[in-house]
Design a protein around this motif. Structure first.
Motif, PDB file in Angstrom:
ATOM      1  N   ASP A 195      60.975  46.486 -54.356  1.00 18.93           N
ATOM      2  CA  ASP A 195      61.133  47.593 -53.418  1.00 18.93           C
ATOM      3  C   ASP A 195      62.138  47.275 -52.344  1.00 18.93           C
ATOM      4  N   ASP A 196      62.249  45.989 -52.046  1.00 18.75           N
ATOM      5  CA  ASP A 196      63.048  45.561 -50.913  1.00 18.75           C
ATOM      6  C   ASP A 196      64.525  45.541 -51.271  1.00 18.75           C
TER       7      ASP A 196
ATOM      8  N   ARG B 130      66.891  44.172 -49.620  1.00 15.66           N
ATOM      9  CA  ARG B 130      67.502  42.884 -49.268  1.00 15.66           C
ATOM     10  C   ARG B 130      67.323  41.878 -50.398  1.00 15.66           C
ATOM     11  N   CYS B 131      66.303  42.111 -51.207  1.00 14.89           N
ATOM     12  CA  CYS B 131      66.007  41.166 -52.289  1.00 14.89           C
ATOM     13  C   CYS B 131      67.191  41.048 -53.235  1.00 14.89           C
ATOM     14  N   ARG B 132      67.886  42.181 -53.450  1.00 15.25           N
ATOM     15  CA  ARG B 132      68.976  42.170 -54.416  1.00 15.25           C
ATOM     16  C   ARG B 132      70.034  41.141 -54.063  1.00 15.25           C
ATOM     17  N   HIS B 133      70.267  40.965 -52.738  1.00  9.82           N
ATOM     18  CA  HIS B 133      71.368  40.105 -52.358  1.00  9.82           C
ATOM     19  C   HIS B 133      71.043  38.638 -52.507  1.00  9.82           C
ATOM     20  N   CYS B 134      69.761  38.290 -52.465  1.00  9.61           N
ATOM     21  CA  CYS B 134      69.461  36.871 -52.556  1.00  9.61           C
ATOM     22  C   CYS B 134      68.784  36.483 -53.856  1.00  9.61           C
ATOM     23  N   ILE B 135      69.008  37.235 -54.894  1.00 14.01           N
ATOM     24  CA  ILE B 135      68.528  36.787 -56.203  1.00 14.01           C
ATOM     25  C   ILE B 135      69.477  35.707 -56.671  1.00 14.01           C
ATOM     26  N   GLU B 136      68.917  34.532 -56.975  1.00 15.82           N
ATOM     27  CA  GLU B 136      69.768  33.541 -57.610  1.00 15.82           C
ATOM     28  C   GLU B 136      68.959  32.856 -58.702  1.00 15.82           C
ATOM     29  N   ASP B 137      69.678  32.198 -59.625  1.00 18.89           N
ATOM     30  CA  ASP B 137      68.977  31.721 -60.819  1.00 18.89           C
ATOM     31  C   ASP B 137      67.952  30.637 -60.495  1.00 18.89           C
ATOM     32  N   ARG B 138      68.252  29.820 -59.471  1.00 15.81           N
ATOM     33  CA  ARG B 138      67.283  28.767 -59.162  1.00 15.81           C
ATOM     34  C   ARG B 138      65.996  29.359 -58.615  1.00 15.81           C
ATOM     35  N   ALA B 139      66.135  30.384 -57.775  1.00 17.22           N
ATOM     36  CA  ALA B 139      64.929  30.992 -57.187  1.00 17.22           C
ATOM     37  C   ALA B 139      64.069  31.622 -58.267  1.00 17.22           C
ATOM     38  N   VAL B 140      64.718  32.341 -59.192  1.00 16.37           N
ATOM     39  CA  VAL B 140      63.969  32.980 -60.271  1.00 16.37           C
ATOM     40  C   VAL B 140      63.314  31.926 -61.154  1.00 16.37           C
ATOM     41  N   GLY B 141      64.070  30.867 -61.495  1.00 13.72           N
ATOM     42  CA  GLY B 141      63.513  29.810 -62.332  1.00 13.72           C
ATOM     43  C   GLY B 141      62.297  29.160 -61.704  1.00 13.72           C
ATOM     44  N   LEU B 142      62.406  28.881 -60.396  1.00 13.70           N
ATOM     45  CA  LEU B 142      61.271  28.264 -59.701  1.00 13.70           C
ATOM     46  C   LEU B 142      60.073  29.186 -59.674  1.00 13.70           C
ATOM     47  N   ALA B 143      60.324  30.484 -59.440  1.00 13.99           N
ATOM     48  CA  ALA B 143      59.206  31.425 -59.376  1.00 13.99           C
ATOM     49  C   ALA B 143      58.494  31.514 -60.725  1.00 13.99           C
TER      50      ALA B 143
ATOM     51  N   CYS C  52      58.280  41.089 -55.777  1.00 12.59           N
ATOM     52  CA  CYS C  52      59.057  41.599 -56.894  1.00 12.59           C
ATOM     53  C   CYS C  52      58.174  41.606 -58.130  1.00 12.59           C
ATOM     54  N   ALA C  53      58.690  42.197 -59.198  1.00 11.77           N
ATOM     55  CA  ALA C  53      57.963  42.233 -60.468  1.00 11.77           C
ATOM     56  C   ALA C  53      58.971  42.053 -61.584  1.00 11.77           C
ATOM     57  N   LEU C  54      58.509  41.438 -62.668  1.00 10.32           N
ATOM     58  CA  LEU C  54      59.388  41.227 -63.820  1.00 10.32           C
ATOM     59  C   LEU C  54      58.884  42.051 -64.987  1.00 10.32           C
ATOM     60  N   ASN C  55      59.761  42.909 -65.509  1.00 15.13           N
ATOM     61  CA  ASN C  55      59.426  43.698 -66.697  1.00 15.13           C
ATOM     62  C   ASN C  55      60.081  43.070 -67.898  1.00 15.13           C
ATOM     63  N   THR C  56      59.318  42.820 -68.958  1.00 13.60           N
ATOM     64  CA  THR C  56      59.949  42.258 -70.149  1.00 13.60           C
ATOM     65  C   THR C  56      60.573  43.388 -70.957  1.00 13.60           C
TER      66      THR C  56
END
Lengths: 98, 164
Positions: B16-17, B19-32, B96-100
């Motif tokens: 929904d946020d 601001r989230c779009r600007h700070c998506i990076e692969d390391r953050a997603v991988g860690l999450a 955030c949420a991840l849709n497969t």
């Protein structure tokens, strides 16, 4: 097995220990595995656990890798597994038939 | 028998946020994702899935994420994806949420699916958009992506004008 030490766990604490071992090794999925403690003897610290057959591997591996109970070293030894409860009562090889 | 088979999981990151779009990076997603697997499947699941786990592709504009894992443990990974609730980057938490979207054996099949999926999304956006300028924009990108195969890449990037 708890080498000397202090308080022995009661039945509820024993179950809590088993579930926390499952949670550590197999996560929430493991902790949700339906495990029943059928009998528990505080004196000998031995118990009979029941689990669904597809969960045996998870349960056994979690019990093997559990090392601590309240910061005291402990170990689980599995003496016998069987699909039938009756088989756990005696050793069928020493059964004498009249 | 000889080679290691991987599974590539294509997901969409929803949040929904803005601001989230600007700070998506692969390391953050991988860690999450790793953290979620650790919570749901414990030490065993975490180790199992981390053997060949990477974030192969990440598109911050459309929120498309491509993850890779071993074929033996892709089910553990897929079952843990709904438990990713927030991304953490620079000491900020964004829900955030991840849709497969698709699970494929190679990057090429995932890419083919993504191209078709984006085409369908553009058509749906065209039906839903209210602003006349957005309409013009989307129509232009739709026309450009249906001409030839190579043009479809430019059609993908127009997606973010319609989504918030």
């Amino acid at each position: 097995e708890l080498p000397d030490g202090g308080a022995r766990p009661n039945a509820a604490q024993f179950k809590q220990l088993v579930v926390s071992a499952l949670r550590e090794l197999h996560g929430e999925v493991g902790a949700a595995l339906p495990v029943d403690v059928l009998t528990y003897e505080e004196k000998t610290l031995s118990a009979i656990l029941r689990v669904i057959s597809s969960g045996l591997v998870k349960l056994w591996s979690a019990l093997t890798l559990l090392g601590f109970y309240q910061n005291r070293r402990c170990a689980f030894r599995v003496l016998q597994t069987s699909p039938f409860l009756l088989a756990l009562s005696g050793n069928s090889r020493e059964l004498v038939l009249d | 028998m000889v080679r290691f088979k991987n599974r590539y999981v294509l997901c969409e990151l929803l949040s929904d946020d803005p601001r989230c779009r600007h700070c998506i990076e692969d390391r953050a997603v991988g860690l999450a994702v790793r953290d979620a697997i650790g919570r749901v499947h414990g030490d065993y699941g975490l180790a199992c899935c981390s053997i060949s786990f990477t974030v192969k592709y990440l598109n911050a504009y459309t929120g498309t994420v491509l993850l890779r894992c071993r074929k033996d443990s892709y089910r553990l990974l897929c079952s843990a994806l709904p438990f990713v609730r927030f991304l953490e980057s620079r000491a900020q938490r964004y829900p955030c949420a991840l849709n497969t979207l698709h699970v494929g054996g190679t990057i090429r099949t995932c890419q083919k699916f993504l191209i078709q999926y984006n085409r369908r999304q553009l058509v749906m956006l065209l039906q839903n958009c209210t602003n006349e300028e957005e309409r013009q924009c989307i129509q232009k990108s739709l026309l450009s992506c249906s001409l030839t195969e190579e043009q479809s890449q430019s059609g993908d990037e127009e997606d973010d004008d319609g989504t918030e």
